[in-house]
Write an enzyme that holds these catalytic residues in place. Structure first.
Site, mmCIF file in Angstrom:
data_model
loop_
_atom_site.group_PDB
_atom_site.id
_atom_site.type_symbol
_atom_site.label_atom_id
_atom_site.label_comp_id
_atom_site.label_asym_id
_atom_site.label_seq_id
_atom_site.Cartn_x
_atom_site.Cartn_y
_atom_site.Cartn_z
ATOM 1 N N GLN A 100 -16.906 -1.081 -4.324
ATOM 2 C CA GLN A 100 -15.827 -1.848 -3.720
ATOM 3 C C GLN A 100 -16.459 -3.147 -3.243
ATOM 4 O O GLN A 100 -16.974 -3.230 -2.143
ATOM 5 C CB GLN A 100 -15.212 -1.053 -2.572
ATOM 6 C CG GLN A 100 -14.722 0.342 -2.986
ATOM 7 C CD GLN A 100 -13.448 0.318 -3.810
ATOM 8 O OE1 GLN A 100 -12.490 -0.380 -3.474
ATOM 9 N NE2 GLN A 100 -13.435 1.078 -4.907
ATOM 10 N N ALA A 125 -4.813 -0.132 2.381
ATOM 11 C CA ALA A 125 -5.804 0.221 1.364
ATOM 12 C C ALA A 125 -6.287 -1.009 0.587
ATOM 13 O O ALA A 125 -5.834 -2.128 0.828
ATOM 14 C CB ALA A 125 -5.204 1.249 0.410
ATOM 15 N N HIS A 126 -7.178 -0.792 -0.341
ATOM 16 C CA HIS A 126 -7.792 -1.894 -1.074
ATOM 17 C C HIS A 126 -6.793 -2.650 -1.940
ATOM 18 O O HIS A 126 -5.884 -2.075 -2.506
ATOM 19 C CB HIS A 126 -8.994 -1.440 -1.901
ATOM 20 C CG HIS A 126 -8.757 -0.289 -2.811
ATOM 21 N ND1 HIS A 126 -9.728 0.188 -3.638
ATOM 22 C CD2 HIS A 126 -7.686 0.497 -3.011
ATOM 23 C CE1 HIS A 126 -9.248 1.206 -4.297
ATOM 24 N NE2 HIS A 126 -8.029 1.419 -3.932
ATOM 25 N N ASN A 127 -6.988 -3.955 -1.987
ATOM 26 C CA ASN A 127 -6.216 -4.857 -2.850
ATOM 27 C C ASN A 127 -4.746 -5.008 -2.462
ATOM 28 O O ASN A 127 -3.964 -5.586 -3.212
ATOM 29 C CB ASN A 127 -6.322 -4.419 -4.323
ATOM 30 C CG ASN A 127 -7.726 -4.602 -4.864
ATOM 31 O OD1 ASN A 127 -8.566 -3.718 -4.721
ATOM 32 N ND2 ASN A 127 -7.997 -5.748 -5.432
#
Lengths: 354, 354, 354
Positions: free
Chosen positions: A199, A240-242
């Site tokens: 990540q 969360a990511h993105n």
């Protein structure tokens, strides 16, 4: 802060409704239901008369025509609510100020740029290559990872983590315990085990964002997780990511947003809402508490339920479910009526129990 | 990291589709929807054409037959997705490295054993009797309680708490703010108050587990709360005392697992799932987001809803609820039809409003 | 702690059921399902026979008439459960003690009053004007804000934040990572943006309260957010500004309570419950897991569902929803039966698909 009762009465031009000790010390102002000894409160709505009758405040502001009695010392004023606001100002503490400079206990790495008036509190760790602009405060036990950037006039309360390379705009406020830039939750399944996908992206937080206590915002797999200007995030929210959260959104406590979701501008998600991955939620959409969103929402509306539907539809569903007993009863009567007519209904149906 | 546009084009053997300044600095690579000035992106799916048309990236990789126009500088390549992956590698930062050794600010108690290459970061507290095996990193502000054990090659990010006597295996990764070994929530009710039951067990975390930011894992009342090999736990998950989570499970953000629950191996709980106490969930079961589990689940399947049912059943229920208005309408017409036949239906039923 | 098997057998007057090595070291006691090598367990309920048959414990206490076999060494005793309790006491570790005094690394501001026997652990920050009464422990990395007050015999585990001016009573226990006194989530919307409303109140926590790991409790807008005597709060619970939680309540993990809610005494909210703002929940009400409360509840009862209804009603609704397929089938047969009678039903209805 402590003021005498007579001083407060004078301040708002109030008259004691009954004999009272003007020397009584008042140390706070609170709503009727919360006020205790040493507090002053106000009564402006007859709905709260029962609460006033058992109120433990030392004093209460009441309308000039108030004729009833109550435990607190009563002070008659023209407009209790307005008078209360003026008194409230007396008890507002000075906002906390943090002295500029780097506390001697802080650990600051090489190549760090600190703007004018920056305050680095005790036990803060600022890693190599960080830039922090003018007047920002990094509260005690803060951690600012390698090459992170923090804008001007930010207030990071105690114990905030900003991961490496993440960036915060100007005037960002972060409550204690928030984590900005933890690893995204990304794994690929191979040979019977989950293998971590690096990540390597960042979190970017724009100007005027507020981030609540113990919030977690994951860094992107690549690129950035992005919280845009003016958005306010309550405690214990997970992003969360993105994910991209648009401008001026409101995310109430314990909301969870899965990877790669995109929220438009002025979106409101009430408490404990969950959003599944890769969805889009358009501008100005409002989502009720605990709603589960598993499809993109494009029509401006208020949504409720799981799966989410327009709130009016959800309320109708709820009403219909509450009336299911009656519906079942109606079907039973129809069956009985037909049965009486020597109907063609098969036997097993009319004997069925609901 | 910064590269010139012409360097990136050369790297992937791409041709500029239109006149372009090859000296343009590119500082990042991102998906179409996220990419901004200074980023390069890629276009590989016609679905994203509208996004490309308003994309703010400085450059975009497009297929060789791409004939349309868009704001970014366009670079034609045989396979945009593959080319993008190669470019991405240029922007991946070096993984953070933590120098071995004990930072001079750290407080390390007596009888602590540190393996070769262990890194103890600033302001870490390591209590008496702790053992930490080779190459593990304890991030800034970490707390490792008395007699705790941490295996080799672990990475505890900043601000992780490992309670006394708890143990972590090898290669465990813990994100910031996680608490491993808080007291279980156990009280007995006596004489009108809740009296604390001592929580004297531990948490045991096996090899290759990842634990998310601000996760909480309670120690057992006695014995152990146990997270087995390879399980991955997302942010803000709660795991109560005496829970056993099997091998290679996935617990998505904000899941809550009550006391003494046992999960098998390869179980997946999606976001915000709740599991009531003392239940068993068998191997390979998948549970959809926000599901509430109040019974043990033994059949391998996907479950949804509250109370949890097989997902196909839940979807049918949802569809039926969405069609309740039509069902009510049908019952009404039946009543009217029977009424017309001078049926035996009692009067009050046919007048009923739904 | 390590004891020989023969020592434990002697302690509880047990007999080995089969030949055994009394020198086997036993290092822990655990339930059948959790016990591994080096543990002793007990078997007291035939329901657990399958578990015992695959149990990995080194030894198990069994009833005197137990005739079956199992992998652990079996020790026959009159009452396995009672015997196990006695053995358990051997393995209970001494409760952790924190030496009184201020650790040399702690930063303590001016005008701080510390009672007798107070323990301030490493890297704690105690701001100006704080008062901490006798024998309280502030764990490592704790932060106690300006003018906060902490009573006697409190135990704040590592990494707890108590905001400025907040107060804790006596014997309050706080698990790691909890934040007491973050800003309330209050904004007013003006000219297209959310403007912060100053949150100048406090959090007041009364005697004998326990607060779980990574819990967040916001300070009041004015007045106080108030947690009353004896209430126990599990991990990751969110309590918003101006909430009042009555005496001896139980708030299970991940509960979220919105602003200005008032809970009575002895209220139980199970895991992941959400309560909307400004509601009242009366004494002794119990709310099931994941329930969403959007109206005040005054009748003593157990509530479930969203929106919350009495549990018996909720269970009936769930049962009715599970039987909707059958209801739809019954309506279809009624339609067919009427159709056969050359009924007055309009054509489109009988052709409708459900």
């Amino acid at each position: 802060m402590e003021l005498k009762l007579k001083e407060l009465a004078a301040l708002v031009g109030g008259q004691f409704a009954n004999e009272a000790d003007g020397e009584t010390p008042i140390r706070g102002a609170a709503a009727i239901a919360e006020a205790g000894e040493g507090d002053i409160t106000f009564f402006g709505n007859s709905k709260y008369l029962p609460a006033l009758k058992k109120c433990q405040a030392s004093a209460a502001l009441v309308p000039e025509d108030f004729a009833d009695s109550a435990p607190p010392v009563l002070i008659r004023v023209a407009n209790p609510s307005l008078a209360f606001s003026r008194i409230l100002e007396q008890f507002v503490p000075e906002p906390e100020r943090f002295a500029p400079g780097v506390h001697p206990t802080a650990v600051v790495g090489p190549n760090v740029e600190l703007g004018e008036g920056v305050s680095i509190q005790p036990f803060v760790v600022v890693e190599e290559g960080v830039r922090i602009a003018a007047r920002s405060v990094i509260g005690a036990h803060g951690y600012v990872g390698r090459s992170a950037q923090i804008g001007a006039d930010c207030l990071l309360h105690a114990r905030v983590t900003v991961g490496s390379r993440c960036s915060l705009g100007d005037r960002v406020v972060v409550q204690p315990g928030a984590v900005i830039g933890s690893d995204g939750f990304g794994f690929t399944f191979a040979e019977g085990r989950h293998v971590k996908i690096p990540q390597v992206g960042i979190v970017r937080v724009d100007d005027d964002v507020e981030i609540g206590a113990n919030v977690t915002i994951d860094r992107a797999r690549f690129g950035r997780t992005w919280i845009q200007t003016g958005t306010k995030i309550d405690n214990l929210v997970q992003i969360a990511h993105n994910v991209v959260v648009g401008k001026h959104c409101i995310l109430v406590a314990q909301v969870g947003i899965s990877g790669s979701v995109r929220l438009g501008n002025y979106v409101t998600l009430a408490g404990q809402v969950g959003v599944a991955g890769h969805l889009e939620i358009a501008d100005q959409i409002v989502v009720g508490a605990q709603t589960g969103i598993n499809k993109s929402l494009s029509a401006r509306n208020t949504y409720m339920g799981y799966p989410a539907v327009p709130a009016s539809e959800w309320r109708e569903q709820v009403a219909q479910i509450h009336r299911l007993s009656r519906l079942i009863e109606r079907v039973k009567r129809l069956e009985e009526a037909l049965e009486k007519q020597v109907s063609g209904l098969p036997k097993e149906s009319s004997q069925e129990q609901s």
